[in-house]
Design an enzyme around this catalytic site. Sequence first.
Site, PDB file in Angstrom:
ATOM      1  N   TYR A 146       0.840  -1.201   0.000  1.00 29.29           N
ATOM      2  CA  TYR A 146       0.000   0.000   0.000  1.00 29.29           C
ATOM      3  C   TYR A 146       0.878   1.256   0.000  1.00 29.29           C
ATOM      4  O   TYR A 146       0.722   2.128  -0.859  1.00 29.29           O
ATOM      5  CB  TYR A 146      -0.899  -0.030   1.242  1.00 29.29           C
ATOM      6  CG  TYR A 146      -1.909   1.088   1.312  1.00 29.29           C
ATOM      7  CD1 TYR A 146      -3.021   1.117   0.472  1.00 29.29           C
ATOM      8  CD2 TYR A 146      -1.772   2.116   2.253  1.00 29.29           C
ATOM      9  CE1 TYR A 146      -3.965   2.138   0.563  1.00 29.29           C
ATOM     10  CE2 TYR A 146      -2.715   3.131   2.353  1.00 29.29           C
ATOM     11  CZ  TYR A 146      -3.809   3.139   1.504  1.00 29.29           C
ATOM     12  OH  TYR A 146      -4.740   4.151   1.598  1.00 29.29           O
ATOM     13  N   LYS A 150       1.384   3.592  -3.283  1.00 30.56           N
ATOM     14  CA  LYS A 150       0.927   4.987  -3.339  1.00 30.56           C
ATOM     15  C   LYS A 150       2.100   5.929  -3.604  1.00 30.56           C
ATOM     16  O   LYS A 150       1.948   6.957  -4.272  1.00 30.56           O
ATOM     17  CB  LYS A 150       0.243   5.376  -2.024  1.00 30.56           C
ATOM     18  CG  LYS A 150      -1.110   4.734  -1.819  1.00 30.56           C
ATOM     19  CD  LYS A 150      -2.200   5.339  -2.707  1.00 30.56           C
ATOM     20  CE  LYS A 150      -3.567   4.786  -2.326  1.00 30.56           C
ATOM     21  NZ  LYS A 150      -4.655   5.315  -3.141  1.00 30.56           N
ATOM     22  N   GLN A 210      -0.736   4.349  20.585  1.00 32.75           N
ATOM     23  CA  GLN A 210      -0.480   4.929  19.250  1.00 32.75           C
ATOM     24  C   GLN A 210      -1.580   5.941  18.929  1.00 32.75           C
ATOM     25  O   GLN A 210      -2.700   5.812  19.442  1.00 32.75           O
ATOM     26  CB  GLN A 210      -0.382   3.830  18.174  1.00 32.75           C
ATOM     27  CG  GLN A 210      -1.654   3.083  17.813  1.00 32.75           C
ATOM     28  CD  GLN A 210      -1.929   1.878  18.693  1.00 32.75           C
ATOM     29  OE1 GLN A 210      -1.602   1.876  19.867  1.00 32.75           O
ATOM     30  NE2 GLN A 210      -2.545   0.847  18.136  1.00 32.75           N
ATOM     31  N   ARG A 212      -3.832   8.550  16.115  1.00 31.73           N
ATOM     32  CA  ARG A 212      -4.314   8.849  14.765  1.00 31.73           C
ATOM     33  C   ARG A 212      -5.136  10.134  14.863  1.00 31.73           C
ATOM     34  O   ARG A 212      -5.584  10.517  15.954  1.00 31.73           O
ATOM     35  CB  ARG A 212      -5.218   7.729  14.222  1.00 31.73           C
ATOM     36  CG  ARG A 212      -4.526   6.394  13.949  1.00 31.73           C
ATOM     37  CD  ARG A 212      -3.537   6.451  12.808  1.00 31.73           C
ATOM     38  NE  ARG A 212      -2.988   5.129  12.493  1.00 31.73           N
ATOM     39  CZ  ARG A 212      -1.942   4.581  13.103  1.00 31.73           C
ATOM     40  NH1 ARG A 212      -1.325   5.214  14.083  1.00 31.73           N
ATOM     41  NH2 ARG A 212      -1.513   3.384  12.723  1.00 31.73           N
ATOM     42  N   ASP A 274       3.042  -0.853  12.442  1.00 30.32           N
ATOM     43  CA  ASP A 274       1.907   0.037  12.738  1.00 30.32           C
ATOM     44  C   ASP A 274       2.463   1.408  13.164  1.00 30.32           C
ATOM     45  O   ASP A 274       3.196   1.507  14.147  1.00 30.32           O
ATOM     46  CB  ASP A 274       1.097  -0.578  13.888  1.00 30.32           C
ATOM     47  CG  ASP A 274      -0.316  -0.047  13.982  1.00 30.32           C
ATOM     48  OD1 ASP A 274      -1.209  -0.707  13.438  1.00 30.32           O
ATOM     49  OD2 ASP A 274      -0.512   1.012  14.594  1.00 30.32           O
TER      50      ASP A 274
HETATM   51  P1  NAD Z   1     -12.586   1.701   0.031  1.00 34.75           P
HETATM   52  O1  NAD Z   1     -11.887   0.404   0.124  1.00 34.75           O
HETATM   53  O2  NAD Z   1     -13.957   1.817   0.626  1.00 34.75           O
HETATM   54  O3  NAD Z   1     -12.694   2.190  -1.480  1.00 34.75           O
HETATM   55  C1  NAD Z   1     -11.801   1.801  -2.474  1.00 34.75           C
HETATM   56  C2  NAD Z   1     -12.601   1.450  -3.728  1.00 34.75           C
HETATM   57  O4  NAD Z   1     -11.696   1.093  -4.774  1.00 34.75           O
HETATM   58  C3  NAD Z   1     -13.533   0.253  -3.508  1.00 34.75           C
HETATM   59  O5  NAD Z   1     -14.815   0.542  -4.002  1.00 34.75           O
HETATM   60  C4  NAD Z   1     -12.869  -0.859  -4.292  1.00 34.75           C
HETATM   61  O6  NAD Z   1     -13.775  -1.834  -4.752  1.00 34.75           O
HETATM   62  C5  NAD Z   1     -12.210  -0.066  -5.415  1.00 34.75           C
HETATM   63  N1  NAD Z   1     -11.072  -0.780  -6.043  1.00 34.75           N
HETATM   64  C6  NAD Z   1     -10.046  -1.393  -5.435  1.00 34.75           C
HETATM   65  N2  NAD Z   1      -9.226  -1.933  -6.336  1.00 34.75           N
HETATM   66  C7  NAD Z   1      -9.746  -1.634  -7.573  1.00 34.75           C
HETATM   67  C8  NAD Z   1      -9.363  -1.932  -8.898  1.00 34.75           C
HETATM   68  N3  NAD Z   1      -8.247  -2.632  -9.180  1.00 34.75           N
HETATM   69  N4  NAD Z   1     -10.157  -1.491  -9.905  1.00 34.75           N
HETATM   70  C9  NAD Z   1     -11.288  -0.777  -9.663  1.00 34.75           C
HETATM   71  N5  NAD Z   1     -11.698  -0.473  -8.408  1.00 34.75           N
HETATM   72  C10 NAD Z   1     -10.930  -0.902  -7.372  1.00 34.75           C
HETATM   73  O7  NAD Z   1     -11.616   2.787   0.671  1.00 34.75           O
HETATM   74  P2  NAD Z   1     -11.812   4.349   0.924  1.00 34.75           P
HETATM   75  O8  NAD Z   1     -11.593   4.579   2.350  1.00 34.75           O
HETATM   76  O9  NAD Z   1     -13.030   4.835   0.276  1.00 34.75           O
HETATM   77  O10 NAD Z   1     -10.538   4.923   0.166  1.00 34.75           O
HETATM   78  C11 NAD Z   1     -10.648   5.520  -1.131  1.00 34.75           C
HETATM   79  C12 NAD Z   1      -9.276   6.044  -1.534  1.00 34.75           C
HETATM   80  O11 NAD Z   1      -8.811   6.995  -0.575  1.00 34.75           O
HETATM   81  C13 NAD Z   1      -8.214   4.955  -1.632  1.00 34.75           C
HETATM   82  O12 NAD Z   1      -7.396   5.226  -2.742  1.00 34.75           O
HETATM   83  C14 NAD Z   1      -7.434   5.130  -0.362  1.00 34.75           C
HETATM   84  O13 NAD Z   1      -6.098   4.712  -0.517  1.00 34.75           O
HETATM   85  C15 NAD Z   1      -7.542   6.619  -0.121  1.00 34.75           C
HETATM   86  N6  NAD Z   1      -7.377   6.925   1.315  1.00 34.75           N
HETATM   87  C16 NAD Z   1      -8.372   6.652   2.203  1.00 34.75           C
HETATM   88  C17 NAD Z   1      -8.171   6.927   3.543  1.00 34.75           C
HETATM   89  C18 NAD Z   1      -9.230   6.677   4.575  1.00 34.75           C
HETATM   90  O14 NAD Z   1      -8.959   6.863   5.751  1.00 34.75           O
HETATM   91  N7  NAD Z   1     -10.431   6.301   4.248  1.00 34.75           N
HETATM   92  C19 NAD Z   1      -6.947   7.461   3.989  1.00 34.75           C
HETATM   93  C20 NAD Z   1      -5.949   7.678   3.038  1.00 34.75           C
HETATM   94  C21 NAD Z   1      -6.174   7.425   1.716  1.00 34.75           C
HETATM   95  N1  UDP Z   2      -6.548  -0.654  15.629  1.00 34.89           N
HETATM   96  C1  UDP Z   2      -6.943  -1.200  16.843  1.00 34.89           C
HETATM   97  N2  UDP Z   2      -8.002  -2.055  16.851  1.00 34.89           N
HETATM   98  C2  UDP Z   2      -8.703  -2.381  15.735  1.00 34.89           C
HETATM   99  C3  UDP Z   2      -8.317  -1.809  14.494  1.00 34.89           C
HETATM  100  C4  UDP Z   2      -7.223  -0.958  14.476  1.00 34.89           C
HETATM  101  O1  UDP Z   2      -6.340  -0.918  17.887  1.00 34.89           O
HETATM  102  O2  UDP Z   2      -9.669  -3.154  15.843  1.00 34.89           O
HETATM  103  C5  UDP Z   2      -5.422   0.300  15.609  1.00 34.89           C
HETATM  104  C6  UDP Z   2      -4.344  -0.014  14.597  1.00 34.89           C
HETATM  105  O3  UDP Z   2      -3.383  -0.873  15.151  1.00 34.89           O
HETATM  106  C7  UDP Z   2      -3.793   1.359  14.286  1.00 34.89           C
HETATM  107  C8  UDP Z   2      -4.983   2.282  14.455  1.00 34.89           C
HETATM  108  O4  UDP Z   2      -5.942   1.560  15.220  1.00 34.89           O
HETATM  109  O5  UDP Z   2      -2.823   1.722  15.254  1.00 34.89           O
HETATM  110  C9  UDP Z   2      -5.614   2.700  13.130  1.00 34.89           C
HETATM  111  O6  UDP Z   2      -5.843   1.530  12.379  1.00 34.89           O
HETATM  112  P1  UDP Z   2      -6.596   1.517  10.986  1.00 34.89           P
HETATM  113  O7  UDP Z   2      -6.526   0.126  10.459  1.00 34.89           O
HETATM  114  O8  UDP Z   2      -7.928   2.142  11.139  1.00 34.89           O
HETATM  115  O9  UDP Z   2      -5.781   2.518  10.056  1.00 34.89           O
HETATM  116  P2  UDP Z   2      -4.223   2.788   9.793  1.00 34.89           P
HETATM  117  O10 UDP Z   2      -3.374   1.916  10.680  1.00 34.89           O
HETATM  118  O11 UDP Z   2      -4.045   2.485   8.365  1.00 34.89           O
HETATM  119  O12 UDP Z   2      -4.070   4.211  10.153  1.00 34.89           O
END
Ligand code: NAD
Ligand code: UDP
Length: 324
Positions: A146, A150, A210, A212, A274
Site C-alpha cells: 500500500y 501509493k 499509538q 491517529r 503500525d
Molecule cells: P474503500 O476500500 O472503501 O474504497 C476503495 C474502492 O476502490 C472500492 O470501491 C474498491 O472496490 C475499489 N477498487 C479497489 N481496487 C480496484 C481496482 N483494481 N479497480 C477498480 N476499483 C478498485 O476505501 P476508501 O476509504 O473509500 O478509500 C478511497 C481512496 O482513498 C483509496 O485510494 C485510499 O487509498 C484513499 N485513502 C483513504 C483513507 C481513509 O482513511 N479512508 C486514507 C488515506 C487514503
Molecule cells: N486498531 C486497533 N483495533 C482495531 C483496528 C485498528 O487498535 O480493531 C489500531 C491499529 O493498530 C492502528 C490504528 O488503530 O494503530 C488505526 O488503524 P486503521 O486500520 O484504522 O488505520 P491505519 O493503521 O491504516 O491508520
Amino acid sequence: MPATRTMITGGAGFIGSHLARRLLELGHEVLVVDNFYSGVRANVRDLLSHPRFELIRHDVTFPLYVEIDEIYHLACPASPIYYQRDPVQTTKTSVHGSINALGLAKRTHARILLASTSEVYGDPTVHPQREEYWGNVNPIGIRSCYDEGKRCAETLFFDYRRQHGLDIKVARIFNTYGPTMRPDDGRVVSNFIVQALRDEPITIYGAGEQTRSFCYVDDLVDALVRLMAMPADFSGPVNLGNPAEFTILELANLVLELTGSSAPLEHRDLPQDDPVRRRPDISLAEAALGWRPTTELREGLRETIDYFRDLAAASAPFDPERPG
Ligand code: NAD
Ligand code: UDP
Ligand code: UDP
C-alpha cells in the site's frame, strides 16, 4: 454549458460514494468505475436511476477508453486487512491503475486527482507531518504494498506532469471515517463502533497509546472538490485530514461513552510496522484551499454510530447486496 464529465475510480467505495453524491449535487455527470474489491454496489444503488450517473464494473489495472473531463482516482483498497489480503493486486492497482488513469487523462486532456495517503510518511519520525517530509517507509513489510504503491503512484503523477504537462492534483488523505464504512472493513473506527454496539470486546492493538487523527468524510469530500478546482499550477501534494490527535485508547473510550456500551477492552498483538504517531500539518490546505475540517470527532462519531445502529436494525448480518 454542458455538465462536467467526471470519473471516479473506486467510486463504489466509502469515500468515492460520498464524493459521487456531492458531485451530482454540484451538477456533474458522474461515471463510477469500480471492480467491487472492497466497495459495494449498495453504496451507489440509489444513484443508478439518476440521469447524470453511470456505473461500470472494471478493474483499473486494465485500460479503459472513455471520454472524460475530470478524474478522481480513488481505486485502491484502504483498510489494512483488505490491502494485505492480495498485496500483489494492491501494488498493481496503485501502479498499473495509475498508469492507465494517467494515460486516459493524457489522451482526453482531463484534470486528474490522486487519492494518496498519509501512509507515504510510513512510521513518521517528524511530527506533525508536513508535505516536505519524505517519510520513513519499510519497503519490504506487510504495509509496503500500500505505502510503496501509493508512493509510486505519486511519482507517476508528477512524472506525467513534468513529461506530458498533465494537470494533476495529489491529496494525501489522513484517516477518514463516517457512515457507509463497511462493518467488516477492519479499520479502527468501524471496528470499535460495531464491537461496542454488539457489546463484544473492543480490540485494542498493542497498548493503544499509538495515535491517529480522524477526519469526517463530509469534510474530506469538501477538500477534494476544492483541490480539483485549483488552478493548473497547484498540484500539491497537500495533506487533507483533521489535525486533532487521539490515542486509540481515547477513541475506544469515546466510542463506549457515545454508544453507552459496557463492552470490555481486549488487547491484541500490534500489527507489524503500525505507525506510532500520526497527525497532519494542514497549513498548506488552509492557505491554498481555504479549507479546514469543521466536524469534531464526537460529532462525526455520533453520525457514524447512528448509521451502524440503523444498519444493524435493518439487516443482520451485513449484506453487501442490501438495497441502497
Ligand atoms: P474503500 O476500500 O472503501 O474504497 C476503495 C474502492 O476502490 C472500492 O470501491 C474498491 O472496490 C475499489 N477498487 C479497489 N481496487 C480496484 C481496482 N483494481 N479497480 C477498480 N476499483 C478498485 O476505501 P476508501 O476509504 O473509500 O478509500 C478511497 C481512496 O482513498 C483509496 O485510494 C485510499 O487509498 C484513499 N485513502 C483513504 C483513507 C481513509 O482513511 N479512508 C486514507 C488515506 C487514503
Ligand atoms: N486498531 C486497533 N483495533 C482495531 C483496528 C485498528 O487498535 O480493531 C489500531 C491499529 O493498530 C492502528 C490504528 O488503530 O494503530 C488505526 O488503524 P486503521 O486500520 O484504522 O488505520 P491505519 O493503521 O491504516 O491508520
Ligand atoms: N490508457 C487507457 N485509456 C486511454 C489511454 C491510455 O487506459 O484512454 C492506458 C493504456 O493502457 C496505456 C496507458 O494508459 O498503456 C498509458 O498511456 P500513455 O499514453 O501514457 O502511454 P502508452 O503506453 O500508450 O505509450
